[in-house]
Design a protein around this motif. Sequence first.
Motif, PDB file in Angstrom:
ATOM      1  N   THR A  34       0.402 -14.396   4.020  1.00 43.00           N
ATOM      2  CA  THR A  34      -0.556 -14.047   5.054  1.00 43.00           C
ATOM      3  C   THR A  34      -1.930 -13.896   4.425  1.00 43.00           C
ATOM      4  OG1 THR A  34       1.180 -12.878   6.244  1.00 43.00           O
ATOM      5  CG2 THR A  34      -1.074 -12.365   6.849  1.00 43.00           C
ATOM      6  N   LEU A  58      -3.828  -5.020  -0.187  1.00 42.67           N
ATOM      7  CA  LEU A  58      -4.611  -6.228   0.059  1.00 42.67           C
ATOM      8  C   LEU A  58      -5.238  -6.724  -1.236  1.00 42.67           C
ATOM      9  CD1 LEU A  58      -6.505  -5.199   3.323  1.00 42.67           C
ATOM     10  CD2 LEU A  58      -4.406  -6.527   3.112  1.00 42.67           C
ATOM     11  N   SER A  72      -2.330 -10.810   1.823  1.00 46.73           N
ATOM     12  CA  SER A  72      -1.384  -9.700   1.972  1.00 46.73           C
ATOM     13  C   SER A  72       0.034 -10.234   1.830  1.00 46.73           C
ATOM     14  CB  SER A  72      -1.543  -9.047   3.346  1.00 46.73           C
ATOM     15  OG  SER A  72      -0.520  -8.101   3.557  1.00 46.73           O
ATOM     16  N   GLU A  75       1.907  -7.846   5.395  1.00 48.52           N
ATOM     17  CA  GLU A  75       1.532  -7.931   6.811  1.00 48.52           C
ATOM     18  C   GLU A  75       1.814  -9.305   7.398  1.00 48.52           C
ATOM     19  OE1 GLU A  75       0.263  -5.856   9.164  1.00 48.52           O
ATOM     20  OE2 GLU A  75       0.399  -4.166   7.786  1.00 48.52           O
ATOM     21  N   LEU A  80      -2.388  -8.468  10.044  1.00 54.50           N
ATOM     22  CA  LEU A  80      -3.453  -8.479   9.045  1.00 54.50           C
ATOM     23  C   LEU A  80      -4.816  -8.582   9.716  1.00 54.50           C
ATOM     24  CD1 LEU A  80      -4.423  -8.523   6.099  1.00 54.50           C
ATOM     25  CD2 LEU A  80      -4.137 -11.019   6.163  1.00 54.50           C
ATOM     26  N   ASP A  96      -7.763 -15.723  10.790  1.00 59.66           N
ATOM     27  CA  ASP A  96      -6.469 -15.954  10.151  1.00 59.66           C
ATOM     28  C   ASP A  96      -6.455 -17.333   9.490  1.00 59.66           C
ATOM     29  OD1 ASP A  96      -3.731 -15.779   9.466  1.00 59.66           O
ATOM     30  OD2 ASP A  96      -3.163 -16.752  11.347  1.00 59.66           O
TER      31      ASP A  96
END
Length: 184
Positions: A34, A58, A72, A75, A80, A96
């Motif tokens: 992620t 993170l 991450s 998450e 996230l 994202d």
Amino acid sequence: MVRDYNNRHALEQKLRSAPTSPAADHLMVGHWRTMATVLARVGREETVREAIAAQSDLSMRFSAPGEWLVVSEVEAPSGLVRWLEELCDGGAYVVDQSDGRVVFRIAGPNVRSILAKGIGLDLHPSAFTVGGSTNALCGHMPVNLARTDEDTFELIVPRSYAESLFDDLMKMGRAFDLTAAFSD
């Protein structure tokens, strides 16, 4: 007509028959990771950087002034993005990147020699310290390069370049018997 979307990793075919025991120099490909791009608003760069850097779950990767790639391992993508938006408190744009990027982790005693065949940066420990990151070219492909441990580097590449980067890294590591597999 209804079509089912078959979500598969960009390197599924390449790593299907990967070795089970890694050699001293080993390339691990993150099965699914992620990550999000965070772009701070003008004047809020330091506040955003400090808020994200304070989170131990993170990993921040420098992309440009006021812009980071945040990774991450705990998450989900939507979680996230929400978490980063809350941390930044309106001080940044968050996008994202999870489905559009692939993470390569290369580790071993010869990692700098392997990467030096394709990356024109000084990777000596005094010049590229643990926690350091930058955008670079590996051959002709854009990567975000980060040093995550003493003899470990991560390369994050757009998904469309993943197969080419994999092939190049395996050629660069051939003299060192580089092995590769999906990481957990």
